[in-house]
Write a protein that holds these residues in place. Structure first.
Motif, PDB file in Angstrom:
ATOM      1  N   ARG A  56       7.404   6.480  -6.117  1.00  0.00           N
ATOM      2  CA  ARG A  56       6.237   6.881  -5.329  1.00  0.00           C
ATOM      3  C   ARG A  56       5.251   5.724  -5.202  1.00  0.00           C
ATOM      4  NH1 ARG A  56       5.664  11.442  -7.443  1.00  0.00           N
ATOM      5  NH2 ARG A  56       4.240  10.937  -9.132  1.00  0.00           N
TER       6      ARG A  56
ATOM      7  N   TRP B 212       6.602   3.179  -2.754  1.00  0.00           N
ATOM      8  CA  TRP B 212       6.457   3.661  -1.377  1.00  0.00           C
ATOM      9  C   TRP B 212       5.031   3.444  -0.887  1.00  0.00           C
ATOM     10  CZ3 TRP B 212       3.499   7.207   1.261  1.00  0.00           C
ATOM     11  CH2 TRP B 212       3.951   7.573   2.528  1.00  0.00           C
ATOM     12  N   ARG B 213       4.065   3.777  -1.730  1.00  0.00           N
ATOM     13  CA  ARG B 213       2.665   3.596  -1.342  1.00  0.00           C
ATOM     14  C   ARG B 213       2.339   2.118  -1.146  1.00  0.00           C
ATOM     15  NH1 ARG B 213      -1.244   6.307  -5.443  1.00  0.00           N
ATOM     16  NH2 ARG B 213      -2.728   5.572  -3.881  1.00  0.00           N
ATOM     17  N   ARG B 214       2.891   1.260  -2.012  1.00  0.00           N
ATOM     18  CA  ARG B 214       2.646  -0.174  -1.903  1.00  0.00           C
ATOM     19  C   ARG B 214       3.219  -0.716  -0.592  1.00  0.00           C
ATOM     20  NH1 ARG B 214       3.138  -1.111  -6.948  1.00  0.00           N
ATOM     21  NH2 ARG B 214       5.402  -1.114  -6.921  1.00  0.00           N
ATOM     22  N   THR B 215       4.430  -0.278  -0.266  1.00  0.00           N
ATOM     23  CA  THR B 215       5.062  -0.726   0.975  1.00  0.00           C
ATOM     24  C   THR B 215       4.284  -0.255   2.192  1.00  0.00           C
ATOM     25  OG1 THR B 215       7.238  -0.690  -0.086  1.00  0.00           O
ATOM     26  CG2 THR B 215       7.195  -0.678   2.322  1.00  0.00           C
ATOM     27  N   GLU B 216       3.833   1.007   2.161  1.00  0.00           N
ATOM     28  CA  GLU B 216       3.052   1.538   3.274  1.00  0.00           C
ATOM     29  C   GLU B 216       1.756   0.754   3.459  1.00  0.00           C
ATOM     30  OE1 GLU B 216       3.622   4.407   5.482  1.00  0.00           O
ATOM     31  OE2 GLU B 216       5.579   3.645   4.855  1.00  0.00           O
ATOM     32  N   ALA B 217       1.104   0.421   2.343  1.00  0.00           N
ATOM     33  CA  ALA B 217      -0.155  -0.321   2.427  1.00  0.00           C
ATOM     34  C   ALA B 217       0.073  -1.721   2.991  1.00  0.00           C
ATOM     35  CB  ALA B 217      -0.804  -0.403   1.050  1.00  0.00           C
TER      36      ALA B 217
ATOM     37  N   THR C 259       2.530  -2.663   4.936  1.00  0.00           N
ATOM     38  CA  THR C 259       2.880  -2.532   6.350  1.00  0.00           C
ATOM     39  C   THR C 259       1.634  -2.342   7.201  1.00  0.00           C
ATOM     40  OG1 THR C 259       5.022  -1.562   5.770  1.00  0.00           O
ATOM     41  CG2 THR C 259       4.220  -1.199   8.012  1.00  0.00           C
ATOM     42  N   ALA C 260       0.709  -1.521   6.702  1.00  0.00           N
ATOM     43  CA  ALA C 260      -0.530  -1.275   7.443  1.00  0.00           C
ATOM     44  C   ALA C 260      -1.352  -2.547   7.598  1.00  0.00           C
ATOM     45  CB  ALA C 260      -1.348  -0.198   6.735  1.00  0.00           C
TER      46      ALA C 260
ATOM     47  N   GLY D  61       2.041  10.430  -0.086  1.00  0.00           N
ATOM     48  CA  GLY D  61       2.623   9.677  -1.183  1.00  0.00           C
ATOM     49  C   GLY D  61       1.837   9.742  -2.470  1.00  0.00           C
TER      50      GLY D  61
END
Length: 452
Positions: free
Chosen positions: A395, A398-403, A405-406, A445
């Motif tokens: 989890r 996933w949050r690190r990757t989303e951040a 990417t943003a 997430g």
């Protein structure tokens, strides 16, 4: 988290005037609804590292807590107790659900073949320590009056409390809780012996043919005694990825569980000439995970079992017996707490026993609020399925990757050096922050995977 009835207008107005309200709302949404976050002061700096020379390059990203909208880094408390933090407890419940489900039907790195392996759901109870108020049933399942002569309703506060507190064996009840974990460990050894015996194998040979996997959760009965719910599975020698031998059946496993639980015991201390020994209670329920005989006719499916176990992963003694959800510092605190008389006597007994030098290793004063129980609420064997840590790491990644990417950051081919220093600065939220948290939907997430 419930929103306060009256919003803290002054604090919210100040945040709005400073223009930090939207940014603070974004920071708080990352808590997943946590009501008691840990507040940290400090920094985190990431540097690019040259793989060819090992030279530390320029700063990729720098985070300073003073620049954050809340003035500090806020980290979810991750407390599993629903009485302490509803949001974090729900995340823990969801993770436990998926951990149990993975061991029943596969997924999360566990082979899907486990769905075809022999599996049972077993409940192990505590022995009796004296008559208590209850709701006995007859052969037709209809509730009969208690021994006290009354027909108690399901939510009656006296359920589970002794009919005669002065003759109830509080000392044995506390010591049972303190030894329940050791009894389970010995039971798991006995169970392997019983399975091997029924397969015509020695214990040493059993390892080459099969493996026993389990996941269990501890639950407090209303009388304050711990009992266990467990999913137990027979695998091949290398765990869930290998097929169990032909002799491995749910019936054989259930029979071995009954035999092992009937003979296993652990020796307790000798107190004032009384030698204690602890065993499971006479009530043992073992059911194959496949039929329609669970919880009053509902199907005993993987989903039902996982949901049942996960429900108790967020509950402690305070939920069942009305005791505390945090340790005591002084026994004098009991006089100011709103807890049941039964819980008060259990805690006082644990505290008194904790003063005995021969019981020092039980740390009964540390665990007095748990009525003596000092084990983990949910445990599993190594090969049962994934771990709670792995679910949390996935989890977080996933949050690190989303951040990233943003922010348009691509670091797949980079090696970074992270320098950080954090100092504890308190817990909880300001009134304004609490009002905002209750108003916000948790960021994706942060709250764990949903359950069916």
């Amino acid at each position: 988290m419930t929103r306060p009835a009256t919003p803290p207008v002054a604090e919210l107005g100040q945040l709005a005037s400073l223009g930090t309200l939207p940014a603070l709302a974004r920071q708080l949404s990352g808590l997943g609804g946590c009501a008691r976050p840990v507040r940290l002061d400090g920094y985190r700096t990431e540097h690019r590292v040259d793989l060819a020379t090992g030279e530390v390059g320029p700063v990729l990203h720098h985070l300073d807590s003073t620049t954050l909208p809340a003035g500090r880094l806020l980290v979810a408390c991750k407390n599993r107790r629903a009485t302490r933090c509803t949001a974090c407890a729900e995340t823990y419940r969801r993770d436990t659900y998926h951990l149990i489900t993975a061991g029943l039907r596969g997924g999360k790195g566990t082979s899907e073949h486990v769905a075809t392996h022999p599996r049972v759901f077993a409940t192990f109870t505590a022995p009796g320590f004296g008559p208590v108020h209850n709701r006995p049933t007859d052969s037709r399942g209809e509730v009969r009056p208690c021994r006290c002569g009354l027909l108690h309703h399901q939510e009656d506060d006296v359920l589970g409390t002794p009919l005669d507190p002065d003759t109830y064996d509080y000392e044995a009840a506390v010591l049972w809780n303190a030894h329940a974990g050791a009894l389970w460990r010995r039971f798991s050894i006995y169970l392997r012996r019983e399975v091997a015996k029924r397969a015509g194998l020695t214990q040493r040979a059993f390892r080459d043919h099969a493996r026993l996997s389990f996941a269990k959760v501890a639950e407090y009965q209303k009388r304050g005694a711990v009992h266990f719910h467990a999913v137990m599975r027979l695998d091949g020698p290398d765990g869930g990825s290998t097929a169990p031998p032909a002799w491995a059946t749910p019936e054989l496993l259930a029979d071995a569980i009954r035999a092992a639980s009937a003979v296993v015991s652990v020796d307790g201390p000798v107190i004032d000439g009384r030698a204690y020994s602890f065993a499971f209670g006479r009530q043992l329920d073992v059911r194959t995970i496949r039929g329609a005989d669970f919880d009053g006719g509902a199907e005993l499916t993987e989903r039902a079992v996982a949901a049942y176990i996960a429900k108790y992963a967020t509950k402690g003694a305070e939920t069942a017996t009305g005791t505390l959800d945090r340790p005591l510092r002084l026994l004098a605190e009991l006089g100011h707490l709103r807890i049941s008389d039964h819980a008060r006597r259990m805690i006082r007994t644990a505290w008194t026993l904790g003063a005995r030098p021969e019981l020092e290793e039980l740390r009964l004063r540390v665990w007095a609020h748990m009525l003596g129980f000092r084990g983990h609420f949910s445990t599993k064997s190594r090969r049962y399925s994934t771990t709670l840590g792995a679910l949390r790491d996935a989890r977080a990644e996933w949050r690190r990757t989303e951040a990233q990417t943003a922010l348009g950051i691509d670091r797949h081919d980079e090696t970074t050096l992270v320098l950080s220093h954090w100092v504890f600065a308190g817990t909880g939220l300001t009134p304004g922050e609490a009002w905002l948290v209750a108003s916000l939907a948790p960021a994706l997430g942060t709250e764990g995977e949903p359950t069916p």
